[in-house]
Design an enzyme around this catalytic site. Structure first.
Site, PDB file in Angstrom:
ATOM      1  N   CYS A 136       0.876  -1.275  -0.041  1.00 27.16           N
ATOM      2  CA  CYS A 136      -0.031   0.037   0.044  1.00 27.16           C
ATOM      3  C   CYS A 136       0.855   1.419  -0.017  1.00 27.16           C
ATOM      4  CB  CYS A 136      -0.737   0.027   1.169  1.00 27.16           C
ATOM      5  SG  CYS A 136      -2.062   1.351   1.462  1.00 27.16           S
ATOM      6  N   CYS A 139      -0.363   4.071   2.211  1.00 31.60           N
ATOM      7  CA  CYS A 139      -0.047   3.965   3.501  1.00 31.60           C
ATOM      8  C   CYS A 139       1.476   4.173   3.997  1.00 31.60           C
ATOM      9  CB  CYS A 139      -0.362   2.468   3.901  1.00 31.60           C
ATOM     10  SG  CYS A 139      -1.852   1.838   3.290  1.00 31.60           S
ATOM     11  N   ASP A 140       2.085   3.645   3.147  1.00 32.11           N
ATOM     12  CA  ASP A 140       3.660   3.592   3.536  1.00 32.11           C
ATOM     13  C   ASP A 140       4.638   4.557   2.554  1.00 32.11           C
ATOM     14  OD1 ASP A 140       2.901   1.840   5.668  1.00 32.11           O
ATOM     15  OD2 ASP A 140       2.848   0.055   4.181  1.00 32.11           O
TER      16      ASP A 140
END
Ligand code: NDP
Length: 315
Positions: A136, A139-140
Site C-alpha cells: 500500500c 499507507c507507507d
C-alpha cells in the site's frame, strides 16, 4: 451443532467491522463480531498509520486496531474468533456456520471481510514484512521520501502507486513482467513520461536482500528466454501492486459480486441484494481501500442494520 440467534452478526475485524460494531453496540443491538483469519485486518501488517484522522503524531496499525477493538468492547460487543465456513441466505433469520461446528441465526449480517493484497509468494516478502515490503503506497510511501523504491505490477494500481511514490521518493522502478503495461493509456503515459520513474519491462523479482530491512531486489530479465539474465538492484522499499482479492468467496452463491469478487451494493449504500445483509469496507470497495473509507462504510452498514431491525419490529 449448536445454534444461537443474534440480531446482528458482523464478520471481519478491520476498520469497517469494528466501526460497525461500535455503532451497533451503542444502539443496543448486542452485535456479535467474528474476527476472521487476520484479526485486526490489513492494518496489522502495516507499520505506522499517519493518515487516519485524529492522530496528529500517527499511530501504529496494531495500536489503532487495538483501540477500535477496545472501543467496540466498551459498548458490549461480543468479539469472537472464528471463520464463516457456510452461508445460507435463502430466508431470514440467515444461517451462518462458524468453523464447521456452530450455527448462528442472524437477522442482519454485516460483511466486512476485507480484501487481501496479492503477493508474489516469495519467502523474502514475509521475511521483510513491515521492514521494506508493503502492498500500500498510500499507507507507507511517506517513509520513503528521497529514497529508492520498486513497485511490482503493470496495471492501473501499479502505475498509480508508482506516480504517487515518485512524488516522494528519489527514484521509482516499476517492475513489469510483460513487455507492455496493462494500465489505461493515461496512466501509461504518466508513468512512461515521468522523470523519476524507470519501467523495467520483462523483469521479475525473485528475491530481496538486506541486513536491517530491504536493501535490494534480485531481478531476472527475460525469464526463460535464451538471453535471460540475473542482476541485483539497490532499493529501500518494495511495493506490491499486482492486484487484490476480496474475501467474498463464501458469500458468492447468495450475493452479487463483480468479476474480481468485490461485492456489489446498491449505489453508494452498503445494501446488498439480500435484505438485511450489508457489505462494508474493502470487500465492497475496489476504488479507495483506505482505513477511513472502510470505517465510514462500516458506520453506514450499522445504521442500515439498525433501521432494518426497527422496520421489521426486531429491536
Ligand atoms: P490488474 O489485475 O489490472 O493488474 C495486475 C498487474 O500485476 C498486471 O500488470 C499483472 O501482470 C501484474 N501481475 C499479476 N500477478 C503478477 C505476478 N505474479 N508477478 C508479476 N506481475 C504480476 O490489477 P490492478 O490492481 O492494477 O487493477 C484492478 C482493477 O482496478 C483494474 O480493472 C484497474 O483498471 C482498476 N483500477 C482503476 C483505477 C482507476 O481507474 N483510477 C486505479 C486502480 C485500479 P500481467 O499484465 O502480466 O498479467
Amino acid at each position: 451443532m449448536s445454534t444461537e440467534r443474534v440480531k446482528c452478526l458482523i464478520i471481519g475485524s478491520g476498520p469497517a467491522g469494528y466501526t460497525a460494531a461500535i455503532y451497533t453496540g451503542r444502539a443496543n443491538i448486542s452485535p456479535v463480531l467474528y474476527e476472521g483469519i487476520q484479526p485486526g485486518g490489513q492494518l496489522t501488517i502495516t507499520t505506522e498509520v499517519e493518515n487516519f484522522p485524529g492522530y496528529p503524531e500517527g499511530i501504529s496499525g496494531t495500536q489503532l486496531m487495538d483501540d477500535l477493538r477496545a472501543q467496540a468492547e466498551r459498548f458490549g460487543v461480543e468479539i469472537r474468533t472464528g471463520i464463516i465456513t457456510k452461508v445460507d441466505f435463502s430466508e431470514r433469520p440467515y444461517k451462518l456456520t462458524i468453523d464447521d461446528e456452530k450455527e448462528i441465526e442472524a437477522e442482519t449480517v454485516i460483511i466486512s471481510t476485507g480484501a487481501s493484497a496479492k503477493y508474489l509468494g516469495l519467502d523474502d516478502e514475509k521475511k521483510y514484512a513491515g521492514m521494506g515490503v508493503s502492498a500500500c503506497a498510500t499507507c507507507d510511501g511517506f517513509f520513503y521520501r528521497k529514497k529508492v523504491v520498486a513497485v511490482v505490477g503493470g496495471g492501473d494500481t501499479a502505475c498509480e502507486e508508482a506516480v504517487y511514490l515518485a512524488g516522494l521518493a528519489k527514484q521509482v522502478y516499476l517492475i513489469v513482467r510483460k513487455p507492455y503495461l496493462r494500465a489505461s493509456q493515461i496512466m501509461q503515459d504518466r508513468v512512461l513520461n515521468h522523470p523519476k520513474i524507470q519501467v523495467l519491462f520483462e523483469h521479475n523479482a525473485v528475491g530481496l536482500f538486506g541486513d536491517n530491512g530491504v536493501e535490494g531486489v534480485h531481478l531476472v530479465k527475460r525469464k526463460g528466454e535464451a538471453d535471460e539474465s540475473y542482476y541485483d538492484l539497490a532499493i529501500d522499499g518494495f511495493f506490491l501492486a499486482i492486484g487484490h482479492k476480496p474475501n467474498s468467496d463464501v458469500f458468492k452463491p447468495w450475493i452479487e459480486t463483480d468479476e474480481v469478487g468485490y461485492i456489489i451494493t446498491e449505489g453508494a449504500s452498503p445494501r446488498t441484494r439480500v435484505p438485511g445483509v450489508f457489505a462494508a469496507g474493502d470487500v465492497a470497495d475496489p476504488h479507495y481501500r483506505q482505513a477511513i473509507t472502510a470505517a465510514g462504510s462500516g458506520c453506514k452498514a450499522a445504521i442500515e442494520a439498525e433501521r432494518f431491525l426497527s422496520a421489521n419490529g426486531l429491536l
